[in-house]
Design a protein around this motif. Sequence first.
Motif, PDB file in Angstrom:
ATOM      1  N   TRP A  90     -50.977 -23.268   0.562  1.00 41.21           N
ATOM      2  CA  TRP A  90     -51.636 -23.132  -0.555  1.00 41.21           C
ATOM      3  C   TRP A  90     -52.062 -21.599  -1.229  1.00 41.21           C
ATOM      4  CZ3 TRP A  90     -55.842 -25.933  -3.089  1.00 41.21           C
ATOM      5  CH2 TRP A  90     -56.229 -26.945  -2.844  1.00 41.21           C
ATOM      6  N   ARG A 135     -52.527 -27.937  -9.957  1.00 36.47           N
ATOM      7  CA  ARG A 135     -53.257 -28.290  -8.266  1.00 36.47           C
ATOM      8  C   ARG A 135     -52.461 -28.873  -7.419  1.00 36.47           C
ATOM      9  NH1 ARG A 135     -59.685 -27.982  -6.015  1.00 36.47           N
ATOM     10  NH2 ARG A 135     -58.517 -29.376  -4.513  1.00 36.47           N
ATOM     11  N   LEU A 140     -53.591 -21.763  -7.279  1.00 44.96           N
ATOM     12  CA  LEU A 140     -54.903 -21.654  -8.269  1.00 44.96           C
ATOM     13  C   LEU A 140     -54.546 -20.827  -9.305  1.00 44.96           C
ATOM     14  CD1 LEU A 140     -56.654 -20.455  -5.041  1.00 44.96           C
ATOM     15  CD2 LEU A 140     -56.707 -22.146  -5.345  1.00 44.96           C
ATOM     16  N   GLY A 155     -61.137 -16.776   2.201  1.00 38.75           N
ATOM     17  CA  GLY A 155     -62.103 -17.321   1.579  1.00 38.75           C
ATOM     18  C   GLY A 155     -61.740 -19.243   1.802  1.00 38.75           C
ATOM     19  N   LEU A 156     -60.741 -19.591   1.430  1.00 41.32           N
ATOM     20  CA  LEU A 156     -59.797 -20.462   1.541  1.00 41.32           C
ATOM     21  C   LEU A 156     -58.900 -20.664   2.901  1.00 41.32           C
ATOM     22  CD1 LEU A 156     -57.210 -21.011  -1.520  1.00 41.32           C
ATOM     23  CD2 LEU A 156     -58.343 -23.149   0.161  1.00 41.32           C
ATOM     24  N   ALA A 159     -62.271 -21.443   5.572  1.00 39.66           N
ATOM     25  CA  ALA A 159     -61.807 -23.443   5.293  1.00 39.66           C
ATOM     26  C   ALA A 159     -60.388 -24.048   5.769  1.00 39.66           C
ATOM     27  CB  ALA A 159     -62.625 -23.276   3.643  1.00 39.66           C
ATOM     28  N   ARG A 163     -61.632 -26.699   9.966  1.00 38.47           N
ATOM     29  CA  ARG A 163     -61.539 -27.883   8.901  1.00 38.47           C
ATOM     30  C   ARG A 163     -60.744 -27.710  10.487  1.00 38.47           C
ATOM     31  NH1 ARG A 163     -62.012 -30.243   3.280  1.00 38.47           N
ATOM     32  NH2 ARG A 163     -64.062 -30.211   3.350  1.00 38.47           N
TER      33      ARG A 163
ATOM     34  N   LEU B  72     -63.324 -23.467  -2.972  1.00 37.41           N
ATOM     35  CA  LEU B  72     -62.197 -24.787  -3.914  1.00 37.41           C
ATOM     36  C   LEU B  72     -61.277 -24.963  -3.032  1.00 37.41           C
ATOM     37  CD1 LEU B  72     -60.955 -21.727  -5.667  1.00 37.41           C
ATOM     38  CD2 LEU B  72     -61.557 -23.054  -6.687  1.00 37.41           C
ATOM     39  N   TYR B  73     -61.375 -24.693  -1.721  1.00 39.12           N
ATOM     40  CA  TYR B  73     -61.664 -26.203  -0.494  1.00 39.12           C
ATOM     41  C   TYR B  73     -61.912 -26.812  -0.794  1.00 39.12           C
ATOM     42  CZ  TYR B  73     -58.426 -27.475   3.431  1.00 39.12           C
ATOM     43  OH  TYR B  73     -57.318 -27.896   3.718  1.00 39.12           O
ATOM     44  N   GLY B  74     -63.487 -27.234  -0.709  1.00 38.41           N
ATOM     45  CA  GLY B  74     -64.239 -28.760  -0.879  1.00 38.41           C
ATOM     46  C   GLY B  74     -65.491 -28.231   0.102  1.00 38.41           C
ATOM     47  N   LEU B  75     -65.453 -27.136   0.137  1.00 39.61           N
ATOM     48  CA  LEU B  75     -67.310 -27.092   0.902  1.00 39.61           C
ATOM     49  C   LEU B  75     -67.918 -25.892   0.352  1.00 39.61           C
ATOM     50  CD1 LEU B  75     -64.977 -24.387   4.006  1.00 39.61           C
ATOM     51  CD2 LEU B  75     -65.746 -26.601   3.663  1.00 39.61           C
TER      52      LEU B  75
END
Lengths: 363, 325
Positions: A90, A135, A140, A155-156, A159, A163, B72-75
């Motif tokens: 990203w 995208r 972004l 934050g990305l 995440a 996951r 933005l990642y879907g969480l």
Amino acid sequence: MAGSETPRPETSVGRRTVPLSATVEDARRLFGSDWATVVARAFRWMVFARSFDARMQGLQRQGRIGFYGAATGQEAVNVAVGLLSRPEDWIAPGLREQLVALVRGHPVSSYVDHLFANARDPALGRNMPCHPTARDVHYLSMSSVIGTQITHAVGLGYALRLRRDPGVVFAFFGDGATSANDFHAGLNFAGVWGVPVVFCLTNNQWAISQPVERQSATATLAEKAAAYGIAGRRVDGTDFFAVAEALRAAIGLAREQKLPSLLEFVVYRMTPHSTSDDPTRYQPPEFLAAAAAHDPLERLGDWMRANGLAKAAEVETVRADCDSEIRRAIESAEAVPPPDPESLFRDVRSPLPKERSRSQEVS
Amino acid sequence: MTELTLVQAVNRGLFEAMRQDPDVLLLGEDIGLNGGVFRATEGLQKEFGAERVIDTPLSECGIVGTAIGMALYGLKPIAEIQFMDFIYPAFDQIVSELAKFRYRSGGQYPCHVVIRTPYGGGIRGGLYHSQSTEAFFCHTAGLKVVVPSTPADAKGLLLTAVHDEDPVIFLEPKRIYRSVSGEVPEGDHRVPFGVARTAREGSDVSILAWGAMVPTSLEAAAKLADEGISAEVIDLRTLVPLDEAAVLASVEKTGRAVIVHEAARNAGFGAELAARIAEKALYSLRAPIARVTGYDTPFPYALEHLYLPTPERIESAAREAVRAG
């Protein structure tokens, strides 16, 4: 389109650049047996960017696009990230990283549509030029506020780690951003959490009119990483091989160990901050001379000529090819009308059931 | 149905949301081990682990900025700002980033973050633990602004917020966190946005309120009934989207409007309500629109009882409206 409209970048014939220290062996170690192709691609993109920047600054002067922020002098960093990142990675960009999106595969024509803010712009002409969203290549959308994307990248990264996904986030910002709130918050959170983020601090030595020494009292910006318990490194950002080598290490740390690092790429801002800026008010002329000696495009070209890649380094041939692509994109974009007036009201919020949308969208 | 306080209902709503969807996570200061300074997140970290209930460093811009990245990642992050008074370091992230991501990306990057924050006075919190600044957020296109006033709505609106696709500012009236209790449905209870609640029916005057001012307005309505004035109390529940139809219908019926909010009067959300009524229901009005609000001063400590609207102030405004015509 008359050829004379295109402002040409200054030629550098006879100009002396600081030679790159990499050997062919270094290139092979970095890019594998295919190294010559990778280097030629990198060079092609740098020529493209140089031509593109010059052309777009010209269009702005002619009133055909509204604004432009060139990345001249920073191409090595953008190209290296573009080439070394993977599709699952990203990009959290600042003002001068559109080239990363293009190298990652976003269509040049789409970016030019954005610059013209036409109806085909994927973001419907809502932003000033140089603020694209892509995208398709995990690029972004950026605001014009300095540094806010740094915490988004963290934050990305969180995440991705949560996951158990393999991607890495590249967060771009400049020397001025190191004074902003989100730089501190972002690097601090990143250090505490442990996230796969490569902070790409492109130190072009100027935040509009302020030189980097008026931005921070530290000797380097990379050393700020120590305050957050993360790795920090200062790199010659105009040396394509040095950039690639530093990125490889930082990407490895992020991908394998989910750890952040801060890379300070020292580059030279070879053009004004933007088309709204006049650097003669504040920049000493010596700066541009130093910048010329550290021109990433010229340095790579010289290296290629010295290492058996002279043909791929023929600027005029490569430029002719890039120019025709740019010209086609401009001709096409300029013929497209502005966005539909109704689009003003779209995307403020999620689409609503038809019968309620009228009152809710304005409430 | 279970009898719960408002803060317990928030807690149950969070449990429900996290159980329903593994993408929901919480982040904020002191929310994990400590269960939140108001205990709204009590027990959640124990149940769902420290990766999904994150105790963050002390930085509101960091909390909201990283929540945006997660979204933005879907969480589906739910960020807690410990007091609304501390939201301003995150204001840039909320106004410049969160509210605009969908729009500026042409719909490519929806950005769904719920920001929960206790707001309002009446707890002896002084200037910095008392303010109601919902108007800032109502003024920003792209945000939804939600204010429950009952335990059932606290859970129901919170679950709607979590399943919405837009950023939501979820304001919790901390003054009535524990003083109000009521029946709360079990399981996936949802209350839709943009639908006001008639907290009390009446025919002489419409009192429009939200959050902690709803029970205060109900108290006033009960007293007014003793004097023979029939007051209707409308609990707006969500300021954005606003149930304009419900506001207009009530005002058209009673012909009188008294707007109540804790926030300072100047450019408060009451001004927007007054303008809408003036624009669309002026000919139904029998009296000038009245506002009962906080004063245009910073929020006081020793004198907060004078600052906050009381049932008496609301009654007096309603009486005056009835006398006027």
